[in-house]
Design an enzyme around this catalytic site. Structure first.
Site, PDB file in Angstrom:
ATOM      1  N   THR A 112     142.451   2.599 -53.479  1.00 16.47           N
ATOM      2  CA  THR A 112     142.836   1.425 -54.367  1.00 16.47           C
ATOM      3  C   THR A 112     142.508   0.215 -53.637  1.00 16.47           C
ATOM      4  O   THR A 112     142.061   0.101 -52.599  1.00 16.47           O
ATOM      5  CB  THR A 112     144.285   1.359 -54.887  1.00 16.47           C
ATOM      6  N   THR A 113     142.512  -0.782 -54.323  1.00 17.09           N
ATOM      7  CA  THR A 113     142.159  -2.174 -53.830  1.00 17.09           C
ATOM      8  C   THR A 113     143.004  -2.528 -52.739  1.00 17.09           C
ATOM      9  O   THR A 113     144.223  -2.568 -53.021  1.00 17.09           O
ATOM     10  CB  THR A 113     142.129  -3.084 -55.170  1.00 17.09           C
ATOM     11  N   ARG A 171     135.185   0.498 -61.890  1.00 16.54           N
ATOM     12  CA  ARG A 171     134.494   0.805 -60.475  1.00 16.54           C
ATOM     13  C   ARG A 171     133.048   1.222 -60.575  1.00 16.54           C
ATOM     14  O   ARG A 171     132.619   1.865 -61.548  1.00 16.54           O
ATOM     15  CB  ARG A 171     135.408   1.722 -59.597  1.00 16.54           C
ATOM     16  N   ARG A 184     135.574   6.068 -60.690  1.00 18.70           N
ATOM     17  CA  ARG A 184     136.150   7.234 -60.431  1.00 18.70           C
ATOM     18  C   ARG A 184     137.536   7.496 -61.453  1.00 18.70           C
ATOM     19  O   ARG A 184     138.065   8.630 -61.212  1.00 18.70           O
ATOM     20  CB  ARG A 184     136.794   6.852 -58.805  1.00 18.70           C
ATOM     21  N   HIS A 185     137.763   6.608 -62.218  1.00 23.28           N
ATOM     22  CA  HIS A 185     138.845   6.655 -63.276  1.00 23.28           C
ATOM     23  C   HIS A 185     138.219   6.090 -64.508  1.00 23.28           C
ATOM     24  O   HIS A 185     137.965   6.877 -65.413  1.00 23.28           O
ATOM     25  CB  HIS A 185     140.102   6.087 -62.760  1.00 23.28           C
ATOM     26  N   GLY A 242     150.088  -1.524 -62.865  1.00 22.16           N
ATOM     27  CA  GLY A 242     149.799  -0.245 -63.221  1.00 22.16           C
ATOM     28  C   GLY A 242     150.278   1.077 -62.836  1.00 22.16           C
ATOM     29  O   GLY A 242     151.036   1.677 -63.463  1.00 22.16           O
ATOM     30  N   GLU A 269     138.822  -5.558 -64.771  1.00 23.55           N
ATOM     31  CA  GLU A 269     138.652  -5.739 -63.186  1.00 23.55           C
ATOM     32  C   GLU A 269     137.268  -5.219 -62.716  1.00 23.55           C
ATOM     33  O   GLU A 269     136.757  -4.179 -63.259  1.00 23.55           O
ATOM     34  CB  GLU A 269     139.729  -4.954 -62.677  1.00 23.55           C
ATOM     35  N   HIS A 326     139.932  -1.403 -64.449  1.00 19.18           N
ATOM     36  CA  HIS A 326     138.889  -1.600 -63.464  1.00 19.18           C
ATOM     37  C   HIS A 326     137.683  -0.753 -63.759  1.00 19.18           C
ATOM     38  O   HIS A 326     138.168   0.736 -63.370  1.00 19.18           O
ATOM     39  CB  HIS A 326     139.726  -1.422 -62.078  1.00 19.18           C
ATOM     40  N   ASP A 382     144.363   2.256 -65.383  1.00 25.11           N
ATOM     41  CA  ASP A 382     143.388   3.157 -64.773  1.00 25.11           C
ATOM     42  C   ASP A 382     143.885   4.575 -64.371  1.00 25.11           C
ATOM     43  O   ASP A 382     142.864   5.568 -64.377  1.00 25.11           O
ATOM     44  CB  ASP A 382     143.143   2.432 -63.344  1.00 25.11           C
ATOM     45  N   HIS A 383     145.061   4.731 -63.874  1.00 26.27           N
ATOM     46  CA  HIS A 383     145.517   6.004 -63.329  1.00 26.27           C
ATOM     47  C   HIS A 383     145.881   7.257 -64.531  1.00 26.27           C
ATOM     48  O   HIS A 383     146.086   8.090 -64.124  1.00 26.27           O
ATOM     49  CB  HIS A 383     146.632   5.603 -62.489  1.00 26.27           C
ATOM     50  N   ASN A 401     147.994  -2.036 -66.471  1.00 27.99           N
ATOM     51  CA  ASN A 401     146.874  -1.427 -65.822  1.00 27.99           C
ATOM     52  C   ASN A 401     146.819   0.198 -66.110  1.00 27.99           C
ATOM     53  O   ASN A 401     147.753   0.601 -65.887  1.00 27.99           O
ATOM     54  CB  ASN A 401     146.592  -1.646 -64.637  1.00 27.99           C
ATOM     55  N   GLU A 450     144.409 -14.431 -59.392  1.00 24.18           N
ATOM     56  CA  GLU A 450     145.431 -13.438 -59.376  1.00 24.18           C
ATOM     57  C   GLU A 450     145.734 -13.126 -57.860  1.00 24.18           C
ATOM     58  O   GLU A 450     145.119 -12.685 -56.974  1.00 24.18           O
ATOM     59  CB  GLU A 450     145.232 -12.240 -60.002  1.00 24.18           C
ATOM     60  N   HIS A 492     149.647  -6.196 -57.896  1.00 21.63           N
ATOM     61  CA  HIS A 492     149.202  -5.223 -56.745  1.00 21.63           C
ATOM     62  C   HIS A 492     150.886  -4.854 -56.225  1.00 21.63           C
ATOM     63  O   HIS A 492     151.424  -5.496 -55.472  1.00 21.63           O
ATOM     64  CB  HIS A 492     148.479  -5.533 -55.683  1.00 21.63           C
ATOM     65  N   GLY A 493     151.317  -3.379 -56.342  1.00 20.42           N
ATOM     66  CA  GLY A 493     152.159  -2.959 -55.790  1.00 20.42           C
ATOM     67  C   GLY A 493     153.864  -3.467 -56.260  1.00 20.42           C
ATOM     68  O   GLY A 493     154.807  -2.824 -55.624  1.00 20.42           O
ATOM     69  N   ARG A 513     141.088  16.845 -64.249  1.00 17.24           N
ATOM     70  CA  ARG A 513     140.938  18.021 -64.808  1.00 17.24           C
ATOM     71  C   ARG A 513     139.511  18.069 -65.615  1.00 17.24           C
ATOM     72  O   ARG A 513     139.062  19.097 -66.211  1.00 17.24           O
ATOM     73  CB  ARG A 513     141.898  18.613 -65.558  1.00 17.24           C
TER      74      ARG A 513
END
Length: 259
Positions: free
Chosen positions: A104-105, A49, A53-54, A220, A74, A47, A13-14, A11, A155, A198-199, A22
């Site tokens: 996050t989710t 959204r 946001r990302h 991710g 996603e 993802h 996203d980040h 993932n 998932e 996740h995590g 920036r």
């Protein structure tokens, strides 16, 4: 059951989160996806959204055009997102819960409580040739709902388990792990393909990769964070190696525990 290879979805996203902090174009999520694929990722997850946001729409279009591995989008089960997915036609779409306030989710989708709306979204996405998964907790009611709405893939949300491990709450981690194991077995017996995410970090990914029912992990935040220290390619290669170690245990008939 036969133990098949396990796939790694990265993932990105980040990477977009850092870029957006920036503005401008750096770091480029598409370049990150290409680096991850070169290092052994089997697919890329992003993802889109509602508040962008990302990941933004242009990122998704470029990912679809430029990467040579499956793209997993996603998304929330909204009319806007279904329309975007059906136009773009990613390989897969994972329907997730979404709240504007969350970082996050935060949990699994309530498939049982939203069955009618999900059935329509799943049907429309599937009609566009998109493989649909539902991001849910490993609970029988949610797994049964996934079958009823026609989703071929689930998932499993692993965040609660990973949080308990990180907090040193061994009993809670073991309880959640048992729920994941039972849920994966139930989903597999119902004919669903089982993914998880996740995590997850290197250790927890190795553990869950030892479950033969689990066919794909989507990871991710940990990988992007780890890449600050070692680089994204090295982080992905280490994750691929951890998952492969888990799969070796699965083939040997000795799936691991939380500790």
């Amino acid at each position: 059951m036969a133990v098949l290879p396990i796939r790694l979805g990265v993932n990105i996203d980040h990477v977009a989160t850092v870029r957006n902090a920036r503005g401008g174009r750096h770091p480029d999520p598409v370049k990150a996806a290409e680096v991850a694929i070169a290092a052994g990722a089997d697919g890329i997850t992003a993802h889109l959204r509602e508040d962008r946001r990302h990941i933004v729409d242009a990122d998704v279009a470029l990912l679809k055009a430029r990467i040579d591995k499956p793209l997993n989008l996603e998304m929330a089960a909204t009319d806007e997102m279904v329309r975007i997915a059906c136009k773009l036609k990613p390989h897969a779409a994972c329907i997730v819960p979404e709240r504007r306030q969350e970082r996050t989710t935060e949990g699994g989708l309530d498939a049982a409580g939203q069955a009618n709306a999900l059935r329509a979204a799943v049907g429309e996405l599937a009609g566009a040739g998109i493989r649909v998964s539902l991001f849910i907790a490993a609970e029988p009611a949610q797994i049964e709902a996934a079958v009823k709405v026609g989703a071929p893939v689930i998932e499993i949300h692993t965040g609660t388990w990973c949080d308990a491990i990180a907090a040193g709450e061994a009993a809670a981690a073991d309880d959640e792990w048992d729920r994941i194991v039972r849920g994966a077995a139930l989903a597999n017996s119902a004919g669903l393909e089982v993914h998880a995410g996740h995590g997850l970090d290197f250790s927890s990914a190795e553990t869950i990769a030892a479950r033969p029912e689990v066919m794909e992990l989507n990871i991710g935040h940990f990988l992007i964070g780890e890449s600050i220290f070692v680089g994204l390619g090295a982080a992905v290669r280490s994750m691929r190696a951890a998952m492969d170690r888990g799969r070796v245990r699965a083939a040997a008939g000795s799936p691991g525990r939380t500790r």
